[in-house]
Design a protein around this motif. Structure first.
Motif, PDB file in Angstrom:
ATOM      1  N   THR A 217       0.818  -1.207   0.000  1.00 47.83           N
ATOM      2  CA  THR A 217       0.000   0.000   0.000  1.00 47.83           C
ATOM      3  C   THR A 217       0.851   1.256   0.000  1.00 47.83           C
ATOM      4  N   THR A 218       2.084   1.138   0.456  1.00 47.60           N
ATOM      5  CA  THR A 218       3.022   2.246   0.324  1.00 47.60           C
ATOM      6  C   THR A 218       4.444   1.713   0.398  1.00 47.60           C
ATOM      7  N   VAL A 219       5.338   2.316  -0.354  1.00 49.91           N
ATOM      8  CA  VAL A 219       6.761   2.008  -0.234  1.00 49.91           C
ATOM      9  C   VAL A 219       7.387   2.989   0.756  1.00 49.91           C
ATOM     10  N   ILE A 220       7.230   4.299   0.484  1.00 51.03           N
ATOM     11  CA  ILE A 220       7.586   5.315   1.479  1.00 51.03           C
ATOM     12  C   ILE A 220       6.471   5.341   2.517  1.00 51.03           C
ATOM     13  N   HIS A 221       6.817   5.459   3.791  1.00 52.58           N
ATOM     14  CA  HIS A 221       5.740   5.416   4.782  1.00 52.58           C
ATOM     15  C   HIS A 221       5.660   6.650   5.675  1.00 52.58           C
ATOM     16  N   HIS A 222       6.542   6.871   6.659  1.00 54.23           N
ATOM     17  CA  HIS A 222       6.284   7.881   7.681  1.00 54.23           C
ATOM     18  C   HIS A 222       6.990   9.223   7.506  1.00 54.23           C
ATOM     19  N   ASP A 223       8.164   9.236   6.891  1.00 56.95           N
ATOM     20  CA  ASP A 223       8.917  10.496   6.882  1.00 56.95           C
ATOM     21  C   ASP A 223       9.894  10.520   5.713  1.00 56.95           C
ATOM     22  N   LEU A 224      10.235  11.730   5.315  1.00 57.56           N
ATOM     23  CA  LEU A 224      11.285  11.945   4.325  1.00 57.56           C
ATOM     24  C   LEU A 224      11.798  13.364   4.468  1.00 57.56           C
ATOM     25  N   LEU A 225      12.927  13.639   3.830  1.00 57.63           N
ATOM     26  CA  LEU A 225      13.486  14.993   3.844  1.00 57.63           C
ATOM     27  C   LEU A 225      14.315  15.200   2.595  1.00 57.63           C
ATOM     28  N   GLU A 226      14.588  16.466   2.316  1.00 56.10           N
ATOM     29  CA  GLU A 226      15.443  16.816   1.194  1.00 56.10           C
ATOM     30  C   GLU A 226      16.851  17.063   1.716  1.00 56.10           C
ATOM     31  N   LEU A 227      17.819  16.358   1.171  1.00 59.19           N
ATOM     32  CA  LEU A 227      19.225  16.536   1.528  1.00 59.19           C
ATOM     33  C   LEU A 227      19.779  17.792   0.858  1.00 59.19           C
ATOM     34  N   PRO A 228      20.923  18.297   1.322  1.00 62.31           N
ATOM     35  CA  PRO A 228      21.488  19.516   0.724  1.00 62.31           C
ATOM     36  C   PRO A 228      21.717  19.438  -0.784  1.00 62.31           C
ATOM     37  N   ASN A 229      21.980  18.245  -1.309  1.00 60.76           N
ATOM     38  CA  ASN A 229      22.194  18.103  -2.755  1.00 60.76           C
ATOM     39  C   ASN A 229      20.891  17.878  -3.517  1.00 60.76           C
ATOM     40  N   LYS A 230      19.747  18.028  -2.819  1.00 60.97           N
ATOM     41  CA  LYS A 230      18.391  17.902  -3.371  1.00 60.97           C
ATOM     42  C   LYS A 230      17.900  16.460  -3.506  1.00 60.97           C
ATOM     43  N   ASP A 231      18.735  15.477  -3.165  1.00 61.10           N
ATOM     44  CA  ASP A 231      18.253  14.099  -3.132  1.00 61.10           C
ATOM     45  C   ASP A 231      17.248  13.936  -1.989  1.00 61.10           C
ATOM     46  N   ILE A 232      16.476  12.855  -2.053  1.00 64.49           N
ATOM     47  CA  ILE A 232      15.459  12.571  -1.054  1.00 64.49           C
ATOM     48  C   ILE A 232      15.928  11.436  -0.150  1.00 64.49           C
ATOM     49  N   LEU A 233      15.865  11.649   1.155  1.00 69.07           N
ATOM     50  CA  LEU A 233      16.111  10.579   2.123  1.00 69.07           C
ATOM     51  C   LEU A 233      14.763  10.182   2.709  1.00 69.07           C
ATOM     52  N   ALA A 234      14.388   8.906   2.562  1.00 69.96           N
ATOM     53  CA  ALA A 234      13.037   8.479   2.918  1.00 69.96           C
ATOM     54  C   ALA A 234      13.046   7.193   3.734  1.00 69.96           C
ATOM     55  N   THR A 235      12.079   7.070   4.626  1.00 68.75           N
ATOM     56  CA  THR A 235      11.832   5.811   5.328  1.00 68.75           C
ATOM     57  C   THR A 235      10.958   4.948   4.425  1.00 68.75           C
ATOM     58  N   VAL A 236      11.357   3.683   4.228  1.00 69.15           N
ATOM     59  CA  VAL A 236      10.669   2.843   3.244  1.00 69.15           C
ATOM     60  C   VAL A 236      10.434   1.431   3.754  1.00 69.15           C
ATOM     61  N   ASN A 237       9.527   0.737   3.059  1.00 69.62           N
ATOM     62  CA  ASN A 237       9.375  -0.709   3.176  1.00 69.62           C
ATOM     63  C   ASN A 237      10.113  -1.340   2.000  1.00 69.62           C
ATOM     64  N   ASP A 238      10.861  -2.407   2.258  1.00 71.39           N
ATOM     65  CA  ASP A 238      11.666  -2.995   1.180  1.00 71.39           C
ATOM     66  C   ASP A 238      11.057  -4.259   0.596  1.00 71.39           C
ATOM     67  N   GLY A 239       9.852  -4.638   1.062  1.00 70.22           N
ATOM     68  CA  GLY A 239       9.190  -5.801   0.484  1.00 70.22           C
ATOM     69  C   GLY A 239       9.525  -7.112   1.162  1.00 70.22           C
ATOM     70  N   SER A 240      10.393  -7.083   2.166  1.00 75.18           N
ATOM     71  CA  SER A 240      10.737  -8.316   2.873  1.00 75.18           C
ATOM     72  C   SER A 240       9.716  -8.589   3.966  1.00 75.18           C
ATOM     73  N   LYS A 241       9.972  -9.611   4.786  1.00 70.34           N
ATOM     74  CA  LYS A 241       9.051  -9.914   5.885  1.00 70.34           C
ATOM     75  C   LYS A 241       9.168  -8.894   7.012  1.00 70.34           C
ATOM     76  N   TYR A 242      10.234  -8.098   6.985  1.00 71.17           N
ATOM     77  CA  TYR A 242      10.386  -7.001   7.938  1.00 71.17           C
ATOM     78  C   TYR A 242       9.921  -5.704   7.289  1.00 71.17           C
ATOM     79  N   LYS A 243       9.344  -4.815   8.071  1.00 67.95           N
ATOM     80  CA  LYS A 243       8.875  -3.565   7.489  1.00 67.95           C
ATOM     81  C   LYS A 243       9.289  -2.368   8.340  1.00 67.95           C
ATOM     82  N   GLU A 244       9.330  -1.194   7.690  1.00 66.18           N
ATOM     83  CA  GLU A 244       9.579   0.097   8.329  1.00 66.18           C
ATOM     84  C   GLU A 244      10.883   0.124   9.117  1.00 66.18           C
ATOM     85  N   ASP A 245      11.924  -0.485   8.527  1.00 63.82           N
ATOM     86  CA  ASP A 245      13.237  -0.509   9.175  1.00 63.82           C
ATOM     87  C   ASP A 245      14.372  -0.220   8.193  1.00 63.82           C
TER      88      ASP A 245
END
Length: 478
Positions: A204-232
């Protein structure tokens, strides 16, 4: 200027904004004011620089109203011209209109509202919106959002949304502005392969709770990777290509007993950490993160991924020896965090740093069992990185008792005048959200309750934002 071009909702997804375009014979700078209905509710903004062709992005209109906008043109010799416009807007959509908004306190002289600040209501789902000091809606997006709305340095907004409002999948991240103009879009495949079976399935979502823009404009995001573990897991996404250029898997940094012994949830996933916040410090290339299900906050070196410090109610002796030197020792009277949200850094000093977070005060795994469930609060800590201690220096919420306890979600934001805006987002088991602004002496200066209009449309976070900020430049030609 006598007959400007005007367009309400110019990009079709921000109905309480307008674009005004006109020319002047001489170079001039432009400002506008949307007339408020009561004192201190007008919204005034200025367009950067002197120009002959003027593109004025207007924000802060009222819904279902004939709005009065005054355009002021100032020439280099100090002379001015003014033009009054009337702009008609439509009614609010049902999921905003049905969210009953009740303001019980609004000391506008003490609130941090300035000339153009509104309180952005970042909901867990449905349309995000913003209110003025009277509780009137002055902005909203027709894009449904989930958890994530972050303002960047140039005044844009990063919003996790979905292309189809009827879909359950939130996997479209847009860089937009308050006008609703989209500058960049990142689309994520909702079909991911499970590491266990290898079969593709819906997330239902890959990105979940938070993200931010880094100084070089890239995105740092909390994600689910599709494994049996989530939000880590966290990923850095290139703003140029959309490719993943860095991955941080918290299972590789923390003791394996934390995740191997954690029970599966009803979805079959192991949500052992539940990362709900990430904050970046460009002065030393570090990040701070919050893990709800471990009642833990920690700081990492972003280049090496090495742990700098950890704070948790988990006893020192229960940690493997290699972690013990990283553990912060609380001073007397310092709260143990429980299910906390919204961690970020306020400032630094020669001994360490000041941080703020929203402490739900629920004992998920390592919280305080004695106080768990009795209250929730905003908390400020000072971390002495030389002595490896943590000291509680301010808090608000305990005096409100169980009535403002929220076992999930919430946020605390320090304002420019020293006030603190606190979102008790899941009050009364999610039936309502209560946003309170207190001054330095913990006196309430703003108190608004929002009845949640539909399932899961809670106030995940509340921000006090400039509409639009000084770093924002609008150019219709770009």
């Amino acid at each position: 200027m006598e007959n400007p071009y005007t367009k309400v909702n110019p990009y079709k997804d921000s109905p309480l904004t307008a674009l005004v375009i006109f020319k002047t014979n001489k170079e001039a700078k432009v400002s506008y004011t949307v007339a408020g209905k009561t004192a201190n509710t007008s919204v005034t903004n200025s367009v950067k620089g002197y120009h002959k062709t003027h593109q004025v992005p207007v924000a802060g209109l009222y819904a279902d109203d004939n709005n009065t906008i005054t355009i002021t043109v100032t020439y280099k010799d100090g002379t001015t011209d003014t033009k009054e416009l009337t702009l008609k807007t439509g009614a609010l959509p049902k999921y905003i209109a049905n969210a009953k908004i009740v303001v019980s306190k609004n000391d506008k002289d003490k609130m941090d509202i300035g000339q153009n600040k509104l309180t952005l209501i970042n909901r867990t789902t449905k349309e995000p919106f913003a209110i003025d000091a009277d509780g009137n809606v002055r902005w909203y997006s027709t894009n449904y959002s989930q958890h994530t709305i972050e303002q960047t340095d140039n005044g844009h907004l990063l919003i996790l949304t979905k292309k189809n409002v009827d879909s359950s999948v939130y996997n479209d991240l847009i860089e937009t502005d308050v006008m609703g103009r989209v500058y960049q879009e990142y689309s994520f495949n909702s079909k991911v392969k499970s590491n266990d079976s290898g079969n593709a399935k819906d997330e239902t979502t890959v990105i979940h709770h938070d993200l931010l823009e880094l100084p070089n404009k890239d995105i740092l995001a909390t994600v689910n990777d599709g494994s049996k573990y989530k939000e880590d897991v966290m990923v850095q996404i290139s703003h140029k290509t959309g490719k993943i250029v860095k991955v941080i898997d918290l299972k590789k940094l923390l003791p394996s007993s934390m995740y191997k012994n954690y029970k599966k949830g009803s979805d079959g996933k192991i949500d052992w950490f539940h990362q709900n916040a990430v904050d970046y410090d460009k002065t030393d290339n570090t990040i701070m993160i919050s893990g709800r299900n471990q009642d833990m906050i920690m700081k990492l070196n972003y280049k090496t991924n090495k742990i700098i410090w950890i704070y948790s109610g988990k006893s020192k002796s229960s940690w493997p020896k290699k972690y013990r030197s990283k553990l912060l020792t609380p001073t007397k009277g310092t709260t143990i965090t429980g299910g906390q949200h919204g961690l970020y850094q306020l400032s630094k000093d020669k001994n360490g740093e000041n941080i703020i977070l929203y402490d739900n005060n629920i004992d998920v795994t390592n919280g305080n069992k004695k106080t768990s469930g009795k209250y929730s609060q905003a908390v400020q800590y000072h971390i002495n990185t030389k002595k490896m201690t943590i000291d509680q220096t301010w808090a608000y919420g305990k005096s409100l008792g169980k009535g403002n306890f929220t076992n999930i979600i919430g946020y605390a934001e320090r304002e420019s005048n020293g006030n603190t805006l606190i979102d008790f987002g899941f009050k009364n088991n999610g039936k309502e959200s209560n946003i309170i602004e207190v001054d330095k002496d913990n006196n309430q200066v703003f108190n608004v309750t929002i009845k949640n209009a539909s399932s899961k449309a809670y106030v995940y976070r509340a921000y006090r934002l400039e509409f639009y900020p000084s770093g924002y430049t609008f150019d219709v030609n770009k």
